[in-house]
Design a protein around this motif. Structure first.
Motif, PDB file in Angstrom:
ATOM      1  N   ILE A 137       0.849  -1.202   0.000  1.00  0.00           N
ATOM      2  CA  ILE A 137       0.000   0.000   0.000  1.00  0.00           C
ATOM      3  C   ILE A 137       0.882   1.248   0.000  1.00  0.00           C
ATOM      4  CG2 ILE A 137      -1.749   1.316   1.258  1.00  0.00           C
ATOM      5  CD1 ILE A 137      -2.857  -1.215   0.045  1.00  0.00           C
ATOM      6  N   ALA A 138       1.956   1.211   0.776  1.00  0.00           N
ATOM      7  CA  ALA A 138       2.882   2.356   0.809  1.00  0.00           C
ATOM      8  C   ALA A 138       3.549   2.553  -0.545  1.00  0.00           C
ATOM      9  CB  ALA A 138       3.934   2.133   1.896  1.00  0.00           C
ATOM     10  N   GLU A 139       3.896   1.454  -1.208  1.00  0.00           N
ATOM     11  CA  GLU A 139       4.528   1.545  -2.528  1.00  0.00           C
ATOM     12  C   GLU A 139       3.579   2.165  -3.551  1.00  0.00           C
ATOM     13  OE1 GLU A 139       6.320  -1.475  -5.979  1.00  0.00           O
ATOM     14  OE2 GLU A 139       5.863  -2.234  -3.981  1.00  0.00           O
ATOM     15  N   LEU A 140       2.291   1.842  -3.437  1.00  0.00           N
ATOM     16  CA  LEU A 140       1.301   2.381  -4.372  1.00  0.00           C
ATOM     17  C   LEU A 140       0.979   3.852  -4.101  1.00  0.00           C
ATOM     18  CD1 LEU A 140      -1.251  -0.596  -4.436  1.00  0.00           C
ATOM     19  CD2 LEU A 140       0.416   0.006  -6.205  1.00  0.00           C
ATOM     20  N   ASN A 141       1.341   4.317  -2.907  1.00  0.00           N
ATOM     21  CA  ASN A 141       0.990   5.674  -2.502  1.00  0.00           C
ATOM     22  C   ASN A 141       2.217   6.394  -1.929  1.00  0.00           C
ATOM     23  OD1 ASN A 141      -2.219   5.678  -2.642  1.00  0.00           O
ATOM     24  ND2 ASN A 141      -1.575   3.723  -1.768  1.00  0.00           N
TER      25      ASN A 141
END
Length: 260
Positions: A137-141
């Motif tokens: 999720i952090a990688e996507l955001n």
């Protein structure tokens, strides 16, 4: 840093196209009830196991699992990815998403005395809601997850969201509108569903301790599969045939010093 986070940090990078392709397969499997485990945008072990079982459920010959870890994509020919389109969606964080975030005691002994074990932060809560590794999720955001608050919009995988609050209203037997099935056209109509006391004769569960996969069968047809944690040498899983006699919803965390 947790052991999990350290392992994730050591994972080699991959290109955007490979990440999106792997996520599309993971969303497809997740929505087909053949769970790849936590979504992370990689062609990992449980993604390959879930795909093999999905093909088996369709009467196909599964592709052999690789003997060593690889980032090469598996054979995805013949898969209808329409249920995994779009791969990603935008989601607006709500106050309810943050309600279960709180402080967790450091020791297991003290954790067992807490009323509940909360999410450590909003990122962890959103990760579970969308069946994803929080680091994914952090990688996507990038730059958006350091202080998530209600009203923020995040990019997430297009899976059916997990609603923790709804779990509290469930009673054994009402988790789904009917007997689970992989094919929509095979799902019985409401007036054709079997009485509750006969469901146990139709639905069975097989836990494969070697592969770490739980298989759900309707009569003799494989209809779903999920990764599970099986016993260790110290807490060996009981092998044999068993009957489910109770369901623990939101179970308490029990601390056993001798065991842990």
């Amino acid at each position: 840093m947790s052991a999990f986070a350290a392992a994730t940090a050591a994972t080699p990078p991959r290109g955007k196209e490979a990440m999106e392709s792997a996520t599309q397969l993971q969303v497809f499997l997740d929505r087909s009830r053949f769970s790849p485990g936590k979504l992370d945008g990689r062609f990992g072990e449980f993604t390959r196991k879930a795909l093999a079982l999905y093909r088996q459920s369709r009467g196909e010959t599964p592709q052999p699992l690789p003997e060593t870890k690889t980032e090469e994509p598996p054979d995805m020919n013949g898969l209808d990815f329409s249920i995994a389109s779009p791969v990603f969606i935008n989601y607006t964080v709500t106050e309810a998403d943050l309600a279960a975030v709180g402080e967790m005691a450091a020791s297991m002994e003290k954790q067992a005395k807490q009323k509940s074990l909360p999410y450590k932060d909003a990122l962890e809560a959103i990760g579970e809601k969308f069946h994803s590794d929080p680091d994914f999720i952090a990688e996507l955001n990038p730059g958006k997850v350091q202080s998530i608050k209600a009203g923020d919009t995040l990019t997430v995988p297009n899976v059916e969201p997990f609603d923790l609050a709804a779990v509290k209203d469930l009673t054994p037997g009402n988790e789904a509108p009917g007997v689970a099935a992989n094919d929509v056209e095979d799902t019985p109509a409401p007036n054709e569903r079997p009485p509750a006391d006969t469901v146990a004769e139709i639905i069975s569960v097989n836990v494969d301790v070697k592969s770490g996969m739980l298989q759900v069968l309707e009569k003799d047809k494989l209809v779903a599969a999920y990764p599970v944690t099986v016993g260790s040498g110290q807490t060996a899983s009981p092998i044999g045939e068993w009957k489910v006699k109770g369901v623990a919803k939101m179970p308490n965390f029990r601390y056993d010093k001798a065991m842990l």
